[in-house]
Design a protein around this motif. Structure first.
Motif, PDB file in Angstrom:
ATOM      1  N   LYS A 167       1.768   2.805   4.055  1.00 46.55           N
ATOM      2  CA  LYS A 167       1.900   1.566   4.807  1.00 46.55           C
ATOM      3  C   LYS A 167       1.433   1.717   6.252  1.00 46.55           C
ATOM      4  O   LYS A 167       0.788   0.828   6.808  1.00 46.55           O
ATOM      5  CB  LYS A 167       3.366   1.103   4.793  1.00 46.55           C
ATOM      6  CG  LYS A 167       3.964   0.868   3.427  1.00 46.55           C
ATOM      7  CD  LYS A 167       5.447   0.532   3.565  1.00 46.55           C
ATOM      8  CE  LYS A 167       6.124   0.489   2.213  1.00 46.55           C
ATOM      9  NZ  LYS A 167       5.650  -0.611   1.384  1.00 46.55           N
ATOM     10  N   ALA A 220      -2.305   1.750   6.622  1.00 49.03           N
ATOM     11  CA  ALA A 220      -2.807   0.383   6.459  1.00 49.03           C
ATOM     12  C   ALA A 220      -2.488  -0.464   7.683  1.00 49.03           C
ATOM     13  O   ALA A 220      -3.307  -1.283   8.122  1.00 49.03           O
ATOM     14  CB  ALA A 220      -2.208  -0.235   5.202  1.00 49.03           C
ATOM     15  N   GLN A 252       0.851  -1.188   0.000  1.00 50.89           N
ATOM     16  CA  GLN A 252       0.000   0.000   0.000  1.00 50.89           C
ATOM     17  C   GLN A 252       0.889   1.241   0.000  1.00 50.89           C
ATOM     18  O   GLN A 252       1.987   1.234   0.559  1.00 50.89           O
ATOM     19  CB  GLN A 252      -0.906   0.012   1.240  1.00 50.89           C
ATOM     20  CG  GLN A 252      -1.923  -1.122   1.270  1.00 50.89           C
ATOM     21  CD  GLN A 252      -2.969  -0.983   0.174  1.00 50.89           C
ATOM     22  OE1 GLN A 252      -3.482   0.115  -0.079  1.00 50.89           O
ATOM     23  NE2 GLN A 252      -3.291  -2.103  -0.480  1.00 50.89           N
ATOM     24  N   TYR A 303       3.130  -1.750  -7.843  1.00 47.52           N
ATOM     25  CA  TYR A 303       3.613  -0.941  -6.720  1.00 47.52           C
ATOM     26  C   TYR A 303       5.042  -0.471  -6.973  1.00 47.52           C
ATOM     27  O   TYR A 303       5.380   0.695  -6.765  1.00 47.52           O
ATOM     28  CB  TYR A 303       3.548  -1.770  -5.429  1.00 47.52           C
ATOM     29  CG  TYR A 303       4.241  -1.120  -4.258  1.00 47.52           C
ATOM     30  CD1 TYR A 303       3.596  -0.138  -3.507  1.00 47.52           C
ATOM     31  CD2 TYR A 303       5.544  -1.473  -3.914  1.00 47.52           C
ATOM     32  CE1 TYR A 303       4.239   0.473  -2.441  1.00 47.52           C
ATOM     33  CE2 TYR A 303       6.190  -0.872  -2.855  1.00 47.52           C
ATOM     34  CZ  TYR A 303       5.526   0.104  -2.122  1.00 47.52           C
ATOM     35  OH  TYR A 303       6.174   0.695  -1.070  1.00 47.52           O
TER      36      TYR A 303
END
Length: 498
Positions: free
Chosen positions: A224, A227, A221, A435
């Motif tokens: 981070k 998340a 993500q 990513y």
């Protein structure tokens, strides 16, 4: 100016220095075997002191020594599965792991190790077929000794094996030698053989599933930490609930009778409470951390240490019976001259099992801890967390389905599952590639082509040599222990069964 240098004398002094260094290294290597031998002797002495005036004193003393040897080997081999991932991920040091595991293994064995066990381990042999006290004693001693010898050999070659399977193989081999193939309950043996496949497969799948969740919803993500603040408390709650149910079913069932539904309900309540507590703690811990993977590892370190302690407690509560169950049966039979289905375990017998596991762990455990935690595949706190969580959840699922599983096979299978999943994910994940492209990391687009098969093998994330060694050891555990036990029975029977 006078030259005092004497070449011949210098050479002699160098030789003496080398001899002193060699002697020092040898003495250090002999410390662990020496302490282990002292523990075995003390266990035999204590057994003799408590059995003065009782019939069968010699048998009791010999069985105590063999039981102590078995407990040492359980500690050296089996406990590595509980703390190995935490050490390999550097969530805690080897010394910390040894201290935590020794304390919680002993506590689990003494608090919840059980006061009643079956004299015929796991229902492998029909009690009626070995009703003669002498035959029964010879069979149990052969089973205990063969299991200890096989686990000792497995530890030496660096293969974590199931101590439960070892003792089952030992009882089976001694039973066949004593009363023939008809004495063995082959349905039970078949279910145990099925666990060779079920345990590592379940453990690997569950661990890989949690690692996939962590990678997709946290690691890859953009934010981070946001998340992590959302999902790490959920994972901690799952861990707390799973371990509560696991301990209720596997560790505390000897103290309080708890069914599967009650254990899961208790686990849900504890998990919910853990989620409520973990949310503000994780939010506070994540403040000031950088938005990178190294920060995420810090958030998983403490839960991983807790899981290692809980796994050690549950292991001590369950696997201590592999050492003290046959020992208690031999002691009971020697004192009363009769074979019964259930026996009470004296406190000194339980202490031999608990202390033996702890001594074996401290003296000989680091090698297998390093194997499970670092040599099979590379672990970090997130991957190790998945391994620990898999051990608890797999046992619960297997219990609900009525499937026999081995905690050793589950933990090692989970390590393999994490490693194999990482291999697949690194090569095939579109989410990972997307990513990395967002982060402008061009390295993933320019991978050097591999020139040969040997180089491809070296770059695998799971070491195939360790994989094959461990799987081979698993497959041969029951038959090797059975054959060795049968041979030992034929050697012991003339002295004990006459």
């Amino acid at each position: 100016m006078t030259n005092y240098k004497k070449p011949t004398l210098d050479k002699d002094l160098d030789k003496l220095g080398y001899m002193e260094d060699a002697a020092g290294n040898l003495s250090r290597r002999l410390v662990a075997p020496g302490v282990a031998l002292l523990f075995i002797v003390l266990s035999a002495v204590i057994a003799g002191a408590t059995g003065i005036g009782q019939p069968g004193l010699f048998v009791t003393v010999a069985a105590a020594a063999i039981g102590a040897y078995m407990a040492l080997n359980i500690g050296a081999n089996d406990v590595a599965n509980n703390v190995g991932p935490a050490v390999g991920s550097r969530a805690m040091t080897m010394t910390t792991a040894l201290v935590i595991a020794a304390i919680f293994e002993s506590a689990g064995a003494l608090v919840a190790g059980g006061d009643v066990v079956s004299t015929i381990s796991k229902g492998i042999v029909d009690p009626a077929s070995v009703a003669n006290p002498g035959i029964f004693t010879a069979a149990m001693m052969a089973a205990l000794m063969s299991s200890a010898l096989w686990i000792n050999l497995a530890t030496w070659i660096g293969a974590p094996v199931s101590t439960t399977h070892s003792i089952v193989g030992g009882v089976m081999g001694a039973g066949i030698a004593a009363a023939g193939f008809a004495s063995v309950q082959w349905g039970t043996v078949g279910s145990i053989a099925a666990s060779w496949v079920i345990s590592p497969l379940f453990g690997g799948i569950v661990a890989a599933a949690f690692l996939a969740f962590i990678k997709n919803f946290i690691v890859y993500q953009d934010d981070k930490l946001a998340a992590a603040r959302r999902w790490v408390p959920v994972l901690i709650a799952v861990m707390a609930g799973s371990f509560t149910a696991y301990l209720a079913m596997k560790g505390l069932s000897k103290v309080i009778k708890i069914g599967l539904g009650e254990a899961c309900g208790l686990g849900f309540v504890v998990g919910l409470g853990s989620w409520i507590v973990a949310r503000p703690l994780v939010a506070r811990q994540s403040r000031g951390l950088e938005n990178r993977n190294q920060s995420l590892r810090k958030l998983f370190a403490l839960p991983l240490i807790c899981s290692a302690a809980l796994l050690s407690f549950a292991h001590g509560a369950n696997d201590v019976a592999n050492a003290v169950g046959p020992l208690a049966a031999i002691v009971h039979t020697a004192e009363l001259g009769d074979v019964v289905d259930q026996v009470s375990i004296p406190l000194w017998v339980m202490a031999v099992g608990a202390l033996g596991i702890s001594f074996g762990l401290v003296l000989f455990g680091p090698r297998l801890i390093d194997m499970v935690g670092a040599q099979i595949t590379k672990l970090n706190p997130m991957r190790a967390f998945c391994v620990a969580l898999s051990a608890a959840i797999t046992v619960i699922i297997a219990s609900a389905l009525g499937l026999p599983v081995s905690s050793t096979h589950i933990a090692v299978g989970a390590v393999f599952g994490v490693g194999f999943y990482r291999e697949w994910y690194t090569e095939n994940s579109a989410r990972r590639m997307a990513y990395m492209e967002r982060k402008h990391d061009t390295k993933v687009k320019k991978v050097r082509p591999l020139k040969n098969r040997e180089e491809q093998t070296r770059r695998k994330l799971v070491r195939r040599a360790h994989f094959m060694t461990i799987v081979a050891a698993w497959v041969v555990t029951v038959p090797v222990a059975a054959v060795l036990s049968a041979v030992l029975y034929f050697l012991l029977a003339p002295f004990l069964a006459g």
